[in-house]
Write a protein that holds these residues in place. Structure first.
Motif, PDB file in Angstrom:
ATOM      1  N   LYS A 173      25.734  25.673  22.565  1.00  0.00           N
ATOM      2  CA  LYS A 173      25.068  26.430  23.626  1.00  0.00           C
ATOM      3  C   LYS A 173      23.827  25.732  24.154  1.00  0.00           C
ATOM      4  CE  LYS A 173      24.388  30.091  26.232  1.00  0.00           C
ATOM      5  NZ  LYS A 173      24.242  31.441  25.660  1.00  0.00           N
ATOM      6  N   LEU A 174      23.126  25.004  23.275  1.00  0.00           N
ATOM      7  CA  LEU A 174      21.812  24.501  23.638  1.00  0.00           C
ATOM      8  C   LEU A 174      21.561  23.148  22.977  1.00  0.00           C
ATOM      9  CD1 LEU A 174      19.040  25.253  25.035  1.00  0.00           C
ATOM     10  CD2 LEU A 174      18.367  26.237  22.826  1.00  0.00           C
ATOM     11  N   ILE A 175      20.837  22.280  23.697  1.00  0.00           N
ATOM     12  CA  ILE A 175      20.328  21.015  23.157  1.00  0.00           C
ATOM     13  C   ILE A 175      18.811  21.137  23.110  1.00  0.00           C
ATOM     14  CG2 ILE A 175      20.294  18.494  23.419  1.00  0.00           C
ATOM     15  CD1 ILE A 175      23.146  19.645  23.350  1.00  0.00           C
ATOM     16  N   MET A 176      18.184  20.666  22.020  1.00  0.00           N
ATOM     17  CA  MET A 176      16.725  20.717  21.897  1.00  0.00           C
ATOM     18  C   MET A 176      16.185  19.338  21.537  1.00  0.00           C
ATOM     19  SD  MET A 176      16.302  24.285  19.706  1.00  0.00           S
ATOM     20  CE  MET A 176      14.519  24.374  19.843  1.00  0.00           C
ATOM     21  N   TYR A 177      15.166  18.911  22.282  1.00  0.00           N
ATOM     22  CA  TYR A 177      14.522  17.629  21.955  1.00  0.00           C
ATOM     23  C   TYR A 177      13.087  17.645  22.477  1.00  0.00           C
ATOM     24  CZ  TYR A 177      14.876  16.064  26.828  1.00  0.00           C
ATOM     25  OH  TYR A 177      14.734  15.956  28.193  1.00  0.00           O
ATOM     26  N   SER A 178      12.275  16.731  21.962  1.00  0.00           N
ATOM     27  CA  SER A 178      10.922  16.532  22.495  1.00  0.00           C
ATOM     28  C   SER A 178      10.770  15.072  22.908  1.00  0.00           C
ATOM     29  CB  SER A 178       9.850  16.885  21.452  1.00  0.00           C
ATOM     30  OG  SER A 178       9.970  16.093  20.287  1.00  0.00           O
ATOM     31  N   SER A 179      10.087  14.863  24.022  1.00  0.00           N
ATOM     32  CA  SER A 179       9.763  13.516  24.505  1.00  0.00           C
ATOM     33  C   SER A 179       8.478  13.593  25.319  1.00  0.00           C
ATOM     34  CB  SER A 179      10.903  12.961  25.371  1.00  0.00           C
ATOM     35  OG  SER A 179      10.570  11.679  25.890  1.00  0.00           O
ATOM     36  N   PRO A 180       7.440  12.848  24.881  1.00  0.00           N
ATOM     37  CA  PRO A 180       7.296  12.098  23.645  1.00  0.00           C
ATOM     38  C   PRO A 180       7.545  12.980  22.425  1.00  0.00           C
ATOM     39  CG  PRO A 180       5.504  11.538  25.156  1.00  0.00           C
ATOM     40  CD  PRO A 180       6.226  12.714  25.745  1.00  0.00           C
ATOM     41  N   SER A 181       8.044  12.330  21.379  1.00  0.00           N
ATOM     42  CA  SER A 181       8.547  13.061  20.225  1.00  0.00           C
ATOM     43  C   SER A 181       7.487  13.307  19.157  1.00  0.00           C
ATOM     44  CB  SER A 181       9.705  12.271  19.586  1.00  0.00           C
ATOM     45  OG  SER A 181      10.014  12.777  18.298  1.00  0.00           O
ATOM     46  N   ASN A 182       7.509  14.510  18.661  1.00  0.00           N
ATOM     47  CA  ASN A 182       6.897  14.832  17.386  1.00  0.00           C
ATOM     48  C   ASN A 182       8.069  14.982  16.413  1.00  0.00           C
ATOM     49  OD1 ASN A 182       5.614  15.938  15.162  1.00  0.00           O
ATOM     50  ND2 ASN A 182       4.947  17.804  16.198  1.00  0.00           N
ATOM     51  N   PRO A 183       8.210  14.095  15.413  1.00  0.00           N
ATOM     52  CA  PRO A 183       7.179  13.319  14.737  1.00  0.00           C
ATOM     53  C   PRO A 183       7.176  11.809  15.002  1.00  0.00           C
ATOM     54  CG  PRO A 183       9.054  13.525  13.293  1.00  0.00           C
ATOM     55  CD  PRO A 183       9.439  14.210  14.583  1.00  0.00           C
ATOM     56  N   THR A 184       8.115  11.285  15.781  1.00  0.00           N
ATOM     57  CA  THR A 184       8.304   9.834  15.804  1.00  0.00           C
ATOM     58  C   THR A 184       7.500   9.103  16.863  1.00  0.00           C
ATOM     59  OG1 THR A 184      10.167   9.860  17.368  1.00  0.00           O
ATOM     60  CG2 THR A 184      10.681  10.202  15.021  1.00  0.00           C
ATOM     61  N   GLY A 185       7.077   9.809  17.908  1.00  0.00           N
ATOM     62  CA  GLY A 185       6.423   9.151  19.033  1.00  0.00           C
ATOM     63  C   GLY A 185       7.394   8.482  19.990  1.00  0.00           C
ATOM     64  N   ALA A 186       8.701   8.665  19.776  1.00  0.00           N
ATOM     65  CA  ALA A 186       9.697   8.082  20.677  1.00  0.00           C
ATOM     66  C   ALA A 186       9.616   8.736  22.053  1.00  0.00           C
ATOM     67  CB  ALA A 186      11.099   8.259  20.099  1.00  0.00           C
ATOM     68  N   VAL A 187       9.853   7.953  23.093  1.00  0.00           N
ATOM     69  CA  VAL A 187       9.823   8.448  24.469  1.00  0.00           C
ATOM     70  C   VAL A 187      11.136   8.092  25.145  1.00  0.00           C
ATOM     71  CG1 VAL A 187       8.706   8.272  26.725  1.00  0.00           C
ATOM     72  CG2 VAL A 187       7.311   8.249  24.641  1.00  0.00           C
ATOM     73  N   LEU A 188      11.801   9.105  25.700  1.00  0.00           N
ATOM     74  CA  LEU A 188      13.035   8.877  26.453  1.00  0.00           C
ATOM     75  C   LEU A 188      12.677   8.576  27.899  1.00  0.00           C
ATOM     76  CD1 LEU A 188      15.084  11.839  24.963  1.00  0.00           C
ATOM     77  CD2 LEU A 188      15.572   9.408  24.611  1.00  0.00           C
ATOM     78  N   ASP A 189      13.085   7.394  28.379  1.00  0.00           N
ATOM     79  CA  ASP A 189      12.755   7.040  29.758  1.00  0.00           C
ATOM     80  C   ASP A 189      13.808   7.600  30.719  1.00  0.00           C
ATOM     81  OD1 ASP A 189      14.978   5.268  29.788  1.00  0.00           O
ATOM     82  OD2 ASP A 189      13.736   3.558  29.212  1.00  0.00           O
ATOM     83  N   GLU A 190      13.602   7.370  31.998  1.00  0.00           N
ATOM     84  CA  GLU A 190      14.466   7.939  33.027  1.00  0.00           C
ATOM     85  C   GLU A 190      15.922   7.512  32.853  1.00  0.00           C
ATOM     86  OE1 GLU A 190      14.419   8.245  37.925  1.00  0.00           O
ATOM     87  OE2 GLU A 190      12.679   7.478  36.846  1.00  0.00           O
ATOM     88  N   GLU A 191      16.126   6.260  32.536  1.00  0.00           N
ATOM     89  CA  GLU A 191      17.485   5.736  32.362  1.00  0.00           C
ATOM     90  C   GLU A 191      18.172   6.374  31.157  1.00  0.00           C
ATOM     91  OE1 GLU A 191      19.548   1.397  31.429  1.00  0.00           O
ATOM     92  OE2 GLU A 191      17.677   1.460  32.568  1.00  0.00           O
ATOM     93  N   GLU A 192      17.435   6.524  30.060  1.00  0.00           N
ATOM     94  CA  GLU A 192      18.006   7.122  28.850  1.00  0.00           C
ATOM     95  C   GLU A 192      18.331   8.598  29.064  1.00  0.00           C
ATOM     96  OE1 GLU A 192      15.823   4.312  25.480  1.00  0.00           O
ATOM     97  OE2 GLU A 192      14.703   5.903  26.498  1.00  0.00           O
ATOM     98  N   LEU A 193      17.464   9.312  29.769  1.00  0.00           N
ATOM     99  CA  LEU A 193      17.727  10.719  30.053  1.00  0.00           C
ATOM    100  C   LEU A 193      18.949  10.875  30.955  1.00  0.00           C
ATOM    101  CD1 LEU A 193      14.121  12.122  30.586  1.00  0.00           C
ATOM    102  CD2 LEU A 193      15.663  12.621  28.687  1.00  0.00           C
TER     103      LEU A 193
END
Length: 404
Positions: A173-193
């Motif tokens: 039903k749902l996808i959940m993510y954070s960007s920039p990420s807690n806890p890793t600091g990873a950032v999903l850029d426009e191309e990755e999204l």
């Protein structure tokens, strides 16, 4: 008279199954040691060490003097919601009106509202892992089924489109993510999204909760929002707030931007839980947005300097393996090198064991990665001074040298 049945557990199954927030639990242990007179350096809490900017404080004082001391509209004051609409257009190229915005008592409440409004018992919720500690517990409260999808250290902890594809079922039903990420600091850029969105294009009944609370703490390029992808806008609920970028943790103001049906549902849910967010805090939040991003970017520059300092010092600790955080203010090293090692009869079998050893021996508080879906890691926050960071990593290195 009928016999009174003895109840062995007065608490509900719901609360009994709920885990305590490990970030709060570790901070509590650190405070207990400090109260005993120990010089504890707390790197466990996700809280900026900066004061809220003065212009925001001044707006709160003015709000009190102007008489904003009454109940507020459940979804927030219209002028604050309009300021959020303007911000989303300015910073994220997102077109909304105030009917799409619901202001809540912190982004955590925003997330809980979204999950409780979307997830039925048995619905699967795909959570990009490592993840913020409360995601999984909030899903459990909604009687949903959390499905962790683990990003690898080699890919900066980012989930790939193929991993997402493999995780989706007819019950998702749902996808959940954070960007920039807690806890890793990873950032999903426009191309990755966009690549992730192309997968979701095939599943029109799957929604996305994008947690962007660390938006302004981004050390690379421009922040990207999945809601800016045209075919995803109505299916993405963007969560944001003021605690991290504006150092307003205690003010407790968060918000969502979503399609009107979801926003209305969150409004309805909130009306029965807390009603409207604190009036003074809302006026302060409006001032924060109208003041622009200058103070937020100044704080972000300080976090970047601290990140580089942390990475330099961690590189001197044998066995710590870490990605380079592209945002937020955490470093999340893999510490499994130390599993099986011992000191004074104490054997380290897990990241929880190691984080407790570091707290008691080095007097430095971090949070075990088990709380974030990564049991081989420990999260350390660098939202503290350069001096404390330097001393903390010196202590950690010294303590770890004792493990054989």
């Amino acid at each position: 008279m009928s016999e009174v049945k003895e109840v062995s557990n007065i608490l509900s199954d719901r609360i009994s199954a709920l885990s305590e927030s490990q970030t709060i639990a570790m901070a509590k242990k650190a405070r207990e040691l400090a109260a005993q007179g120990h010089d504890v350096i707390n790197m466990s809490f996700g809280e900026p060490d900066f004061q809220t900017p003065q212009y925001i404080k001044d707006a709160a004082k003015k709000a009190i003097d102007d008489g904003f001391t009454f109940y507020t509209p459940v979804p927030g004051y219209p002028d604050l919601r309009q300021a959020i609409v303007d911000k989303l257009k300015r910073d994220n190229n997102l077109d909304y009106n105030i009917d799409n915005i619901v202001v809540s008592t912190g982004a955590k409440q925003s997330i809980a509202n979204v999950v409780l409004c979307l997830v039925n018992p048995g619905d699967e919720v795909v959570i990009f892992s490592p993840y913020w500690v409360s995601y999984e517990e909030i899903v459990k409260l909604a009687e949903g089924v959390p499905v962790q999808v683990q990003g690898s250290l080699e890919n900066d902890y980012k989930v790939t489109p193929q991993q997402l594809e493999d995780a989706i079922t007819s019950n998702t039903k749902l996808i959940m993510y954070s960007s920039p990420s807690n806890p890793t600091g990873a950032v999903l850029d426009e191309e990755e999204l966009l690549a992730l969105a192309e997968v979701l294009k095939k599943y029109p009944n799957v929604y996305v909760m994008a947690d962007e609370i660390y938006e302004y703490i981004n050390f690379g390029g421009k922040h990207a929002s999945m809601a800016a992808i045209d075919f995803m806008k109505d299916r993405v609920i963007t969560v944001n707030g003021f605690s991290k970028g504006y150092a307003m943790t205690g003010w407790r103001v968060g918000y969502i931007a979503a399609n009107k049906e979801i926003a209305s549902a969150c409004d309805k849910m909130q009306s029965q839980m807390t009603s409207g967010t604190n009036s003074i805090a809302q006026k302060a939040a409006k001032a924060a947005l109208e003041g622009g991003k200058e103070t937020a970017l100044e704080m972000s520059a300080a976090y970047l300097r601290r990140r580089n300092l942390v990475l330099d010092l961690i590189s001197e600790i044998p066995g710590f393996k870490t990605s380079v955080p592209a945002g937020a203010f955490y470093v999340f090293p893999d510490v499994s090198y130390y599993f099986g090692k011992s000191y004074n009869g104490q054997t380290i079998n897990s990241a929880s064991d190691l984080s407790l050893f570091i707290l008691t021996d080095a007097l430095v508080a971090g949070v075990s990665g088990e709380a974030f879906g990564a049991p081989q890691c420990i999260r350390f926050s660098f939202a503290t001074s350069d001096e404390k960071i330097t001393e903390a990593l010196r202590r950690i290195k010294s303590s770890l040298e004792k493990l054989q």
